[in-house]
Design an enzyme around this catalytic site. Sequence first.
Site, PDB file in Angstrom:
ATOM      1  N   GLY A  46       1.030  -1.248  -0.082  1.00 24.08           N
ATOM      2  CA  GLY A  46       0.254  -0.035  -0.003  1.00 24.08           C
ATOM      3  C   GLY A  46       0.474   1.117   0.441  1.00 24.08           C
ATOM      4  O   GLY A  46       1.873   1.683   0.120  1.00 24.08           O
ATOM      5  N   GLN A  51       2.828  10.281   0.943  1.00 21.81           N
ATOM      6  CA  GLN A  51       4.170   9.038   0.755  1.00 21.81           C
ATOM      7  C   GLN A  51       4.930   9.273  -0.282  1.00 21.81           C
ATOM      8  O   GLN A  51       6.107   9.552  -0.038  1.00 21.81           O
ATOM      9  CB  GLN A  51       3.892   8.457   1.199  1.00 21.81           C
ATOM     10  N   CYS A 100       6.149  -0.237   7.097  1.00 24.29           N
ATOM     11  CA  CYS A 100       6.032   1.539   6.466  1.00 24.29           C
ATOM     12  C   CYS A 100       7.096   1.381   5.949  1.00 24.29           C
ATOM     13  O   CYS A 100       8.449   1.760   6.319  1.00 24.29           O
ATOM     14  CB  CYS A 100       5.694   2.493   7.650  1.00 24.29           C
ATOM     15  N   LEU A 101       7.039   1.892   4.249  1.00 21.08           N
ATOM     16  CA  LEU A 101       7.758   2.351   3.251  1.00 21.08           C
ATOM     17  C   LEU A 101       8.206   3.769   3.488  1.00 21.08           C
ATOM     18  O   LEU A 101       9.904   3.929   4.009  1.00 21.08           O
ATOM     19  CB  LEU A 101       7.016   2.332   1.894  1.00 21.08           C
ATOM     20  N   HIS A 142      -3.793   1.427   7.926  1.00 22.68           N
ATOM     21  CA  HIS A 142      -2.710   2.263   7.771  1.00 22.68           C
ATOM     22  C   HIS A 142      -3.024   2.972   6.805  1.00 22.68           C
ATOM     23  O   HIS A 142      -2.447   4.313   7.440  1.00 22.68           O
ATOM     24  CB  HIS A 142      -1.953   0.862   7.537  1.00 22.68           C
ATOM     25  N   GLU A 143      -3.594   2.357   5.588  1.00 21.45           N
ATOM     26  CA  GLU A 143      -3.286   3.844   4.582  1.00 21.45           C
ATOM     27  C   GLU A 143      -4.353   4.885   4.431  1.00 21.45           C
ATOM     28  O   GLU A 143      -3.505   5.967   4.913  1.00 21.45           O
ATOM     29  CB  GLU A 143      -3.503   3.124   3.606  1.00 21.45           C
ATOM     30  N   HIS A 146      -2.407   7.590   7.088  1.00 23.02           N
ATOM     31  CA  HIS A 146      -2.100   8.407   7.027  1.00 23.02           C
ATOM     32  C   HIS A 146      -2.106   9.839   6.390  1.00 23.02           C
ATOM     33  O   HIS A 146      -1.723  10.209   6.092  1.00 23.02           O
ATOM     34  CB  HIS A 146      -0.969   7.790   5.266  1.00 23.02           C
TER      35      HIS A 146
HETATM   36 ZN    ZN Z   1       2.716   3.123   6.036  1.00 21.85          ZN
END
Ligand code: ZN
Length: 171
Positions: A46, A51, A100-101, A142-143, A146
């Site tokens: 995701g 991000q 998380c990226l 999670h997304e 963000h």
């Molecule tokens: Zn994340």
Amino acid sequence: MPLLPIVKYPNDILRRKAQDVTVFDDKLQQLIDDMFETMRKAPGVGLAAPQVNVPLRLTVIEYGEQEDDSDEPVKLQQYVLINPEITRFSPETEVAAEGCLSMPGLVGDVERSLSVTVRAQNRRGQPVKLKAEGWLARIFQHEIDHLNGVMYVDKADNLRSLDEDAETDAN
Ligand code: ZN
């Protein structure tokens, strides 16, 4: 299609509330395609627009689960959630390790609802309603966090480096 640089914590944009998408033009379609490519390359399941330094309420997700007793390759399903809102969180929750990226190398245990209902718009601006369970529900939560400037570490226990987690898994 160009890959986009992924913003790393503690960049401010990750802490700001993203703005509604109001224009569903070619530029938005290109952004969505670039976000999918960037997410796959990372690799991740995701990616939210903040991000990649775009303060819009948009997230892309690609996820699939192996059917029990199946030798077939996992069928990945793509989701584009624009202006998403979680309209129902199940009272049943589950704790699992998340990363998380935007925070490479870290994982932590996060309690999330086991299922959620999401109201959103698709890439053409049409309204959609989705119900997700298990890992997909976790990714949605999670997304969408963000888009509200919330990072999983705000909710996580037992934050640790991925190396330690690998050792834990091996035990
Ligand atoms: Zn994340």
